[in-house]
Design a protein around this motif. Sequence first.
Motif, PDB file in Angstrom:
ATOM      1  N   LEU A 288     -15.200 -30.937  14.772  1.00  0.00           N
ATOM      2  CA  LEU A 288     -14.418 -29.731  14.496  1.00  0.00           C
ATOM      3  C   LEU A 288     -13.560 -29.904  13.247  1.00  0.00           C
ATOM      4  O   LEU A 288     -13.415 -28.976  12.443  1.00  0.00           O
ATOM      5  CB  LEU A 288     -13.544 -29.384  15.708  1.00  0.00           C
ATOM      6  N   ARG A 289     -13.006 -31.082  13.076  1.00  0.00           N
ATOM      7  CA  ARG A 289     -12.217 -31.339  11.860  1.00  0.00           C
ATOM      8  C   ARG A 289     -13.100 -31.262  10.610  1.00  0.00           C
ATOM      9  O   ARG A 289     -12.672 -30.780   9.557  1.00  0.00           O
ATOM     10  CB  ARG A 289     -11.511 -32.697  11.967  1.00  0.00           C
ATOM     11  N   ASP A 290     -14.342 -31.698  10.742  1.00  0.00           N
ATOM     12  CA  ASP A 290     -15.288 -31.606   9.630  1.00  0.00           C
ATOM     13  C   ASP A 290     -15.572 -30.148   9.276  1.00  0.00           C
ATOM     14  O   ASP A 290     -15.693 -29.785   8.102  1.00  0.00           O
ATOM     15  CB  ASP A 290     -16.583 -32.322   9.997  1.00  0.00           C
ATOM     16  N   VAL A 291     -15.669 -29.309  10.301  1.00  0.00           N
ATOM     17  CA  VAL A 291     -15.876 -27.872  10.073  1.00  0.00           C
ATOM     18  C   VAL A 291     -14.715 -27.291   9.280  1.00  0.00           C
ATOM     19  O   VAL A 291     -14.900 -26.583   8.287  1.00  0.00           O
ATOM     20  CB  VAL A 291     -16.046 -27.124  11.416  1.00  0.00           C
ATOM     21  N   VAL A 292     -13.499 -27.602   9.714  1.00  0.00           N
ATOM     22  CA  VAL A 292     -12.313 -27.066   9.042  1.00  0.00           C
ATOM     23  C   VAL A 292     -12.237 -27.526   7.588  1.00  0.00           C
ATOM     24  O   VAL A 292     -11.891 -26.751   6.688  1.00  0.00           O
ATOM     25  CB  VAL A 292     -11.031 -27.464   9.809  1.00  0.00           C
ATOM     26  N   LYS A 293     -12.593 -28.768   7.341  1.00  0.00           N
ATOM     27  CA  LYS A 293     -12.565 -29.283   5.969  1.00  0.00           C
ATOM     28  C   LYS A 293     -13.555 -28.573   5.061  1.00  0.00           C
ATOM     29  O   LYS A 293     -13.336 -28.466   3.854  1.00  0.00           O
ATOM     30  CB  LYS A 293     -12.885 -30.785   5.965  1.00  0.00           C
ATOM     31  N   ASN A 294     -14.653 -28.086   5.632  1.00  0.00           N
ATOM     32  CA  ASN A 294     -15.784 -27.666   4.807  1.00  0.00           C
ATOM     33  C   ASN A 294     -16.130 -26.188   4.852  1.00  0.00           C
ATOM     34  O   ASN A 294     -17.150 -25.776   4.295  1.00  0.00           O
ATOM     35  CB  ASN A 294     -17.016 -28.489   5.185  1.00  0.00           C
ATOM     36  N   ILE A 295     -15.321 -25.376   5.504  1.00  0.00           N
ATOM     37  CA  ILE A 295     -15.486 -23.933   5.364  1.00  0.00           C
ATOM     38  C   ILE A 295     -14.209 -23.377   4.733  1.00  0.00           C
ATOM     39  O   ILE A 295     -13.141 -23.977   4.845  1.00  0.00           O
ATOM     40  CB  ILE A 295     -15.789 -23.228   6.702  1.00  0.00           C
ATOM     41  N   PRO A 296     -14.299 -22.235   4.055  1.00  0.00           N
ATOM     42  CA  PRO A 296     -13.112 -21.687   3.388  1.00  0.00           C
ATOM     43  C   PRO A 296     -11.993 -21.352   4.361  1.00  0.00           C
ATOM     44  O   PRO A 296     -12.253 -20.851   5.466  1.00  0.00           O
ATOM     45  CB  PRO A 296     -13.649 -20.421   2.705  1.00  0.00           C
ATOM     46  N   LEU A 297     -10.776 -21.608   3.948  1.00  0.00           N
ATOM     47  CA  LEU A 297      -9.626 -21.242   4.771  1.00  0.00           C
ATOM     48  C   LEU A 297      -9.603 -19.741   5.031  1.00  0.00           C
ATOM     49  O   LEU A 297      -9.113 -19.285   6.072  1.00  0.00           O
ATOM     50  CB  LEU A 297      -8.327 -21.685   4.090  1.00  0.00           C
ATOM     51  N   ASP A 298     -10.140 -18.949   4.117  1.00  0.00           N
ATOM     52  CA  ASP A 298     -10.182 -17.491   4.277  1.00  0.00           C
ATOM     53  C   ASP A 298     -11.006 -17.054   5.477  1.00  0.00           C
ATOM     54  O   ASP A 298     -10.945 -15.887   5.878  1.00  0.00           O
ATOM     55  CB  ASP A 298     -10.763 -16.830   3.027  1.00  0.00           C
ATOM     56  N   ASN A 299     -11.785 -17.956   6.062  1.00  0.00           N
ATOM     57  CA  ASN A 299     -12.617 -17.619   7.218  1.00  0.00           C
ATOM     58  C   ASN A 299     -12.124 -18.258   8.511  1.00  0.00           C
ATOM     59  O   ASN A 299     -12.838 -18.250   9.519  1.00  0.00           O
ATOM     60  CB  ASN A 299     -14.066 -18.052   6.973  1.00  0.00           C
TER      61      ASN A 299
END
Length: 456
Positions: A185-196
Motif C-alpha cells: 500500500l505504501r508503494d501505491v501511495v508513492k507511485n500514484i499522483p497525490l491528486d488521485n
Amino acid sequence: MLQFVDVHTHIELPEFDNDRKEVIERAFQSNLSFICTVGIEPKFWKVAKEISEKYEKIYFAVGLHPHESKMYSEKIECELLNYLKHEKCLMLGEIGLDFFKNYSPKEKQIEVFEKQLDLAEKIKKDVIIHIRDAHSLAKDILKKRNLRGIIHCFSGNLEDAKEYVKMGFYISIPGTITYKNAENLRDVVKNIPLDNILTETDAPFLSPVPHRGKRNEPAFVTYIVDLIAKLKGISVEDTARTIYINAMKAFNLPFEYNTKFVYQIRNSLYLNITNKCTNKCVFCGKQKDFFVKGHYLKLQHEPTMDEILKELPKDLSIYDEIVFCGYGEPTLRLDLIYSLSQVLRSRNAKKIRLNTDGLANIREKRNIVPDLSKHIDSVSISLNAGDEETYNRICNPTFQGAFQSLIEFIKEAKKHIKEVVVSAVAIPDLDIRKIKNFAEKELKVKFRERPYDELG
C-alpha cells in the motif's frame, strides 16, 4: 488552517452509540472539515442520514455491502432509492465484491454489485466501491460502465490502482498504511499522483498505529495524512490541502479557492507571474486544471509587482529558496524577474531559482543569460527530450529551431549561473535513460526526472 477529510467512516454503527457526540467533537477539534459516514445495510441508513442532518460538515452514503448481498430485494432497492434522493447523500455505496470472507455467495455478490452499479448509472450517482480479493473481476465489471467514484480502503496492487485511476476513480487510503506489513500500500501511495488520493478511517475498524487494536475514529485520519506526506516527500500542509480539494471534487461539493501569486510547497516559495507559455507540452497539467498541490494558479490577469509584494512575506530567510515558476514561462516577464529579484535579496532570500523552458534566447533574439545570471542563483531547465524530433513531438514549440536554441541556452547557463539542472517528465514509453545520458554525458549538467501526472 489545516483541513483534514475522512471520506469513509461508519459513525452510525452501534460501536459509537454511547459517545457519538464526543467522537464527532474530537473530529472537529482535529480540524476535520469533511466526513462521509457510510451506511452499509438498511438498518443503518436512517442513523447515517440523521447524523448528516445534525452536522453541517458530515454527509452520508448508502448502499448494500457485499457481505449483505443475499438480502437484496426490490423492496430494499426502493428504500435505497429514497435515501439516495436526500440532498446530503452524496454517493451510492459501499458496494462491491468481497471474496476474502464470502459472507454472501460469490454469484450473489456479483449479481447485486451489478444491479447497484446499474442503479447508479440510471440515477447518475457516483459510487463507493469495496473490493477484496476480487480486483481483476471488479475492474472488468467497472470498465463496462461509465461511472466514477472512490475505491474505498484500497487493497490492490500498484497496477490495480493505476487502472482504477485511469477509469476515473479516487484511491482511498485507510489506517492500514501504517501497519508494518503494508509495504504494498505504501508503494501505491508513492507511485500514484497525490491528486488521485483520498483519506479515510473506516472507523470503528482498522485503527492506525499507534491506536491499532483499539476502536478507530475520524480524528485518527491525521496519522494517515502524516504518513502520506512522508512517503511523498512533502509537508503535511501540502498533503492535507491537496486531499481536501480532491475530496470536494470527488463528492461534487463547492469549495472556496483564490488565485495565488505567491504559494508555498515544501519549504520553497513560488512566484506565479504568468500563465502564458511558448510551448504546448502534451503532459502539461493545465489540460486538466490549474491546481498544484492544492494551490489554484489560474491567473485572471498577470500580476503587477505591487500585487506580488502584497503576498510576499517580509522575511524570506525561513525558505530554502524562492522560485519563479507558477503555471507559465516566467521569462516572458523578464523585467518583472529583474525587479523582483532585488526585493527578494533585500528580504534575505537564501536562493533564487528560475524554472524555464530555456527558449528565451530564441524568443528575445539575443543571449539573455549574462543579464539573467545577475538576478538568480539557480536555473531548472525543461529539456524533456534527447533529440529534436522527440522534443517537437512532446513540447510542440512555437519557434522553429527551438531544440537547438534550448541546447545553446543550457550551454550558456553553465558559463554564467551557479547551479544548472535540466529535467524531463517521465512520460510513458519515453526513454528517460537516453535523456539522462544526453544531459549528463554530452551537456555535462545535473539531471532530474520529473514524475508524470504529479505536479509540485
